[in-house]
Scaffold this active site. Structure first.
Site, mmCIF file in Angstrom:
data_model
loop_
_atom_site.group_PDB
_atom_site.id
_atom_site.type_symbol
_atom_site.label_atom_id
_atom_site.label_comp_id
_atom_site.label_asym_id
_atom_site.label_seq_id
_atom_site.Cartn_x
_atom_site.Cartn_y
_atom_site.Cartn_z
ATOM 1 N N ARG A 1 0.345 -1.313 -0.187
ATOM 2 C CA ARG A 1 -0.033 -0.288 0.094
ATOM 3 C C ARG A 1 0.807 1.085 0.138
ATOM 4 O O ARG A 1 0.325 2.066 0.405
ATOM 5 C CB ARG A 1 -1.441 0.145 1.107
ATOM 6 C CG ARG A 1 -1.604 -1.088 1.191
ATOM 7 C CD ARG A 1 -2.868 -1.277 0.284
ATOM 8 N NE ARG A 1 -3.714 -2.379 -0.111
ATOM 9 C CZ ARG A 1 -3.393 -3.097 -0.166
ATOM 10 N NH1 ARG A 1 -2.168 -3.485 -1.166
ATOM 11 N NH2 ARG A 1 -4.234 -4.728 -0.149
ATOM 12 N N SER B 1 -10.972 -0.743 3.257
ATOM 13 C CA SER B 1 -10.289 -1.045 4.817
ATOM 14 C C SER B 1 -9.817 0.280 4.690
ATOM 15 O O SER B 1 -8.835 0.815 4.772
ATOM 16 C CB SER B 1 -9.184 -1.751 4.362
ATOM 17 O OG SER B 1 -9.102 -3.420 3.676
ATOM 18 N N GLU C 1 -4.999 3.198 6.675
ATOM 19 C CA GLU C 1 -4.720 2.563 5.503
ATOM 20 C C GLU C 1 -5.969 4.123 4.481
ATOM 21 O O GLU C 1 -4.709 4.211 3.792
ATOM 22 C CB GLU C 1 -5.180 1.190 5.043
ATOM 23 C CG GLU C 1 -5.112 1.563 3.576
ATOM 24 C CD GLU C 1 -5.484 -0.094 3.074
ATOM 25 O OE1 GLU C 1 -5.085 -1.027 3.911
ATOM 26 O OE2 GLU C 1 -6.248 0.376 1.844
HETATM 27 C C1 FAD Z 1 -15.715 -0.869 -1.402
HETATM 28 C C2 FAD Z 1 -14.744 -0.207 -1.348
HETATM 29 C C3 FAD Z 1 -13.124 -1.053 -1.928
HETATM 30 C C4 FAD Z 1 -12.383 -1.371 -1.531
HETATM 31 N N1 FAD Z 1 -11.265 -2.177 -1.818
HETATM 32 C C5 FAD Z 1 -9.614 -2.028 -2.175
HETATM 33 C C6 FAD Z 1 -9.179 -3.187 -2.542
HETATM 34 O O1 FAD Z 1 -9.311 -3.881 -2.859
HETATM 35 N N2 FAD Z 1 -7.637 -2.453 -2.655
HETATM 36 C C7 FAD Z 1 -7.173 -1.520 -2.127
HETATM 37 O O2 FAD Z 1 -5.761 -1.404 -1.706
HETATM 38 N N3 FAD Z 1 -8.179 -0.722 -1.727
HETATM 39 C C8 FAD Z 1 -9.694 -0.650 -1.569
HETATM 40 N N4 FAD Z 1 -10.089 0.300 -1.719
HETATM 41 C C9 FAD Z 1 -9.419 1.908 -0.862
HETATM 42 C C10 FAD Z 1 -9.381 2.475 -2.533
HETATM 43 O O3 FAD Z 1 -10.324 1.939 -3.403
HETATM 44 C C11 FAD Z 1 -7.839 2.607 -2.645
HETATM 45 O O4 FAD Z 1 -6.922 3.123 -2.107
HETATM 46 C C12 FAD Z 1 -7.741 3.211 -4.224
HETATM 47 O O5 FAD Z 1 -6.861 3.070 -5.242
HETATM 48 C C13 FAD Z 1 -7.689 4.729 -4.371
HETATM 49 O O6 FAD Z 1 -8.109 5.514 -5.190
HETATM 50 P P1 FAD Z 1 -8.674 6.851 -5.567
HETATM 51 O O7 FAD Z 1 -8.577 6.593 -6.873
HETATM 52 O O8 FAD Z 1 -9.476 6.703 -5.221
HETATM 53 O O9 FAD Z 1 -7.714 7.655 -5.135
HETATM 54 P P2 FAD Z 1 -7.910 8.544 -4.008
HETATM 55 O O10 FAD Z 1 -8.772 7.834 -2.468
HETATM 56 O O11 FAD Z 1 -9.146 10.398 -4.275
HETATM 57 O O12 FAD Z 1 -6.467 9.397 -3.667
HETATM 58 C C14 FAD Z 1 -5.637 8.503 -2.698
HETATM 59 C C15 FAD Z 1 -4.258 8.839 -2.848
HETATM 60 O O13 FAD Z 1 -3.545 9.624 -4.697
HETATM 61 C C16 FAD Z 1 -3.706 10.054 -5.153
HETATM 62 N N5 FAD Z 1 -3.627 10.182 -6.194
HETATM 63 C C17 FAD Z 1 -4.755 10.323 -6.739
HETATM 64 N N6 FAD Z 1 -4.474 10.200 -8.489
HETATM 65 C C18 FAD Z 1 -2.977 9.983 -8.704
HETATM 66 C C19 FAD Z 1 -2.603 10.446 -9.516
HETATM 67 N N7 FAD Z 1 -2.756 10.606 -10.816
HETATM 68 N N8 FAD Z 1 -1.171 10.321 -9.137
HETATM 69 C C20 FAD Z 1 -0.956 10.943 -8.022
HETATM 70 N N9 FAD Z 1 -1.611 11.054 -6.766
HETATM 71 C C21 FAD Z 1 -2.843 10.994 -7.270
HETATM 72 C C22 FAD Z 1 -3.998 11.658 -3.777
HETATM 73 O O14 FAD Z 1 -3.696 12.504 -3.851
HETATM 74 C C23 FAD Z 1 -4.370 9.799 -2.149
HETATM 75 O O15 FAD Z 1 -3.121 10.365 -1.694
HETATM 76 C C24 FAD Z 1 -11.782 0.450 -1.485
HETATM 77 C C25 FAD Z 1 -12.663 0.876 -1.089
HETATM 78 C C26 FAD Z 1 -13.451 0.939 -1.052
HETATM 79 C C27 FAD Z 1 -14.431 2.227 -1.278
#
Ligand code: FAD
Length: 299
Positions: A174, A223, A293
């Site tokens: 992560r 998570s 996380e």
């Molecule tokens: C129902 C559900 C299930 C999930 N299952 C999982 C799972 O199985 N495994 C897992 O690891 N996570 C899981 N997650 C958590 C989450 O989806 C992940 O952490 C995901 O990768 C976050 O992506 P996001 O685009 O929403 O980023 P955001 O939450 O919007 O941002 C997260 C971080 O990434 C940065 N960021 C976003 N885009 C960029 C970019 N283009 N360049 C640089 N930095 C950037 C942001 O600034 C921030 O620091 C889950 C969440 C939910 C709601």
């Protein structure tokens, strides 16, 4: 900030929303107003915005689907930037796909499967952008974003583009150690050709498992805590007797103890308080200090 507001409104028009509630842009459905919520369509536009924000001393944060963020009730006193348009494209090669940082991960998983390209099925059900998933090295069921990534194009705070092979970056559970302030504009993911029917069947299997073990229809951020080495945060929380524990409208999920649900009308403060309560409870019961996380934004 007034001059910055005028400049942004002039260039982005309706793509800039001042005072936009972040509860509309996070999967938890909480978070107060962003000073400005901007949607940018190209690298040039993003570079311009980063430069303008830096000149005005305004903080700037990229968001994807807000699925790993706990945005404060007071909101964020700066620019929140969403990548779309050119920055959300998905293109295919014979053994790879190239995705914009703002591309939908769900769409990438589905389209790779339909094209008979395997390797990303484990990511089904993660409501993320490809950029967000790479920035935090999202993973599930033994898969991880950074093991698929061949190269990235980054936009640095200086406005320079940097092309990096994934092998040049350090990453782990992560976490991906991007250069400070770098934005992932584009990434190439390595996939392998396989019959589309087999890839899609595996994707369905992963989705079924996820639906059976996670509160998929609730408002959560996945998570909440990282798994400590050799154990599972969910197991520790459940055996500490914390399933169903509530603070206001935030509740430790009955389905998966490492998820906190917004059961309707929760605030960020309630979620944060519940996280602290869970940490203390797990510390008392197991002597383990859980690390969040989810990332907190604003204060
Ligand atoms: C129902 C559900 C299930 C999930 N299952 C999982 C799972 O199985 N495994 C897992 O690891 N996570 C899981 N997650 C958590 C989450 O989806 C992940 O952490 C995901 O990768 C976050 O992506 P996001 O685009 O929403 O980023 P955001 O939450 O919007 O941002 C997260 C971080 O990434 C940065 N960021 C976003 N885009 C960029 C970019 N283009 N360049 C640089 N930095 C950037 C942001 O600034 C921030 O620091 C889950 C969440 C939910 C709601």
């Amino acid at each position: 900030m007034e001059a910055l507001r005028r400049e942004i409104a002039r260039r982005l028009g309706r793509r800039a929303l001042f005072g936009e509630p972040m509860s509309r842009h996070t999967t938890w459905g909480v978070g107060g107003p962003a000073w400005c919520f901007c949607r940018v369509d190209s690298a040039a536009e993003l570079a311009w915005l980063i430069q303008m924000a830096a000149q005005a001393g305004a903080p700037l944060k990229i968001v994807g689907r807000g699925s790993n963020l706990l945005v404060a009730d007071a909101g964020f006193a700066g620019l929140i930037v969403l990548l779309r348009g050119d920055l959300a494209r998905i293109q295919f090669g014979a053994t790879a796909m190239v995705c914009g940082g703002g591309a939908s991960l769900a769409k990438a998983v589905r389209r790779a499967g339909e094209r008979g390209l395997a390797g990303l099925e484990w990511a089904v059900g993660i409501p993320a952008t490809v950029g967000g998933a790479l920035a935090g090295n999202a993973g599930a069921a033994g898969g991880e974003m950074m093991t698929l990534c061949r190269r990235m194009t980054l936009l640095l705070p200086s406005g320079d583009l940097r092309h990096m092979a994934a092998a040049e970056l350090a990453w782990g559970y992560r976490r991906t150690d991007l250069p400070a302030g770098a934005v992932i504009l584009e990434a190439q993911l390595a996939l392998r050709p396989e019959a589309a029917s087999a890839v899609l069947a595996r994707r369905e299997q992963h989705l079924r498992r996820r639906k059976a073990s996670q509160p998929m229809s609730a408002r959560t951020a996945g998570s909440v805590f990282k798994n400590p080495a050799g154990d599972f945060a969910g197991r520790l929380i459940e055996t500490a007797g914390l399933k169903g524990r509530r603070v206001g409208r935030a509740m430790v999920s009955q389905v998966h103890a490492n998820f906190i649900e917004n059961i309707g009308g929760a605030t960020a403060a309630q979620i944060a308080e519940l996280m602290e309560l869970v940490r203390e409870g797990v510390g008392r019961a197991h002597g383990v200090r859980l690390e969040p996380e989810v990332e907190r934004v604003g204060d």
